[in-house]
Write a protein that holds these residues in place. Structure first.
Motif: not given
Length: 333
Positions: A24-30, A192-213
């Motif tokens: 909810t911190d993306l300008p397209s929403y807030y 609280l615990t943190l476990f690495f899933t083994g995957y790294t990824r760029s957030a850009s595509e997921i966030l871009k989709d949210q931003d555009q919608r």
């Protein structure tokens, strides 16, 4: 003639986890609806070392090495824009290092930008408070570079702590530390615990989709974010009254709801790992960041059992504590 040469400045910025309201911190929403989230800085850091060499070159060391005559020639977009913002054109060497790789959902880009800006302001002998530091970092990433990201990462890196952020439609940000009782803080940090899933990824595509919608006022996306914001407010209330079981349940609800935001948010492997954790003591959890990989955060009061099960499944745990210092200078010589 230069007054000084050979100075070394080292800064660090904490990485972060999100405890409620993420997205909810993306300008397209807030800018239309207002945003709210709870973020926590952790003791995993991005470090910047800044040095004044004896030549006029601009040298930047990250996953690549750049050596140019003028800052405007740099390929690294954040470094180039940060140097322009602060007014440094040459005669500088910058190196970066991180405790955790990028692309793991812990907000490394915002931490990198705030650490770099803090070092540059120290070089220029200019004081900036956390709010200005965060806004300058947001200006570079959101305005100058047009990245489809929110303001959480820059703000929590600058302020540190466990902090509530309200993002107003006029782009101002209200900052308030979460009012946690000492015993609640201790238990939250411990469970609280943190476990690495083994995957790294760029957030850009997921966030871009949210931003555009969000910009198109897509009803499904807007209603999803409305509900996530409500969950963030309910998480604040649960944490401040010390009800960690309710907080864990809300986190589980958040993850189930968050997955419907994008097909790239999860995958069958992550879903299986989360189900395994739920069967073995995890009361709630979610993938940190935009999704698709990175770290799986879990809340459990039976950590020994959970750790063994997740280790047997091939996941690496990263143990952490909360950071309350935010972006600051480690050394200045």
């Amino acid at each position: 003639m230069r007054e000084e040469t050979g100075r070394v400045i080292i800064t660090r910025s904490p990485l972060r986890i999100t405890l409620g309201g993420g997205g909810t911190d993306l300008p397209s929403y807030y800018r239309n609806h207002g945003g709210f989230l709870i973020s926590a800085a952790i003791d995993k850091y991005v470090y910047i070392t800044l040095h004044e060499p004896f030549t006029d070159d601009v040298i930047v060391k990250y996953s690549a090495l750049e050596k140019v005559k003028h800052a405007s020639e740099l390929q690294h977009p954040i470094v180039r824009e940060a140097l322009a913002l602060v007014g440094v054109e040459k005669h500088i060497e910058i190196a970066s290092m991180s405790d955790i790789p990028a692309g793991t959902g812990l907000g490394s880009s915002g931490s990198f930008t705030t650490a770099l800006l803090r070092a540059l302001h120290v070089l220029k002998k200019s004081f900036v408070d956390p709010a200005r530091l965060a806004e300058e970092a947001c200006y570079i990433e959101l305005e100058k570079l047009g990245e489809p990201v929110g303001k959480q990462d820059q703000y929590i890196a600058a302020f540190g702590g466990i902090t509530c952020f309200t993002f107003q439609p006029d782009d101002t940000v209200d900052v308030r530390p979460l009012a946690l009782a000492p015993n609640t803080l201790h238990n939250l940090e411990d469970n609280l615990t943190l476990f690495f899933t083994g995957y790294t990824r760029s957030a850009s595509e997921i966030l871009k989709d949210q931003d555009q919608r969000s910009r198109r006022n897509d009803d499904a996306m807007i209603q999803n974010l409305h509900f996530v914001k409500e969950l963030g407010c309910r998480s604040q209330a649960a944490l401040e009254k010390g009800d960690l079981h309710q907080f864990a349940e809300l986190m589980h609800c958040h993850w189930e709801h968050k997955k419907s935001r994008s097909q790239g948010m999860s995958n069958s492997t992550i879903d299986d790992l989360y189900a395994l954790a739920r069967r073995n003591g995890a009361l709630g959890g979610k993938v940190i960041g935009a999704g698709g990989g990175g770290f799986l955060m879990l809340y459990s009061e039976d950590k020994t059992r959970l750790r063994q099960i997740m280790s047997d499944a091939g996941l690496r745990e990263i143990r952490f504590r909360f950071d309350f210092a935010g972006t600051h200078v480690v050394a200045h010589a």
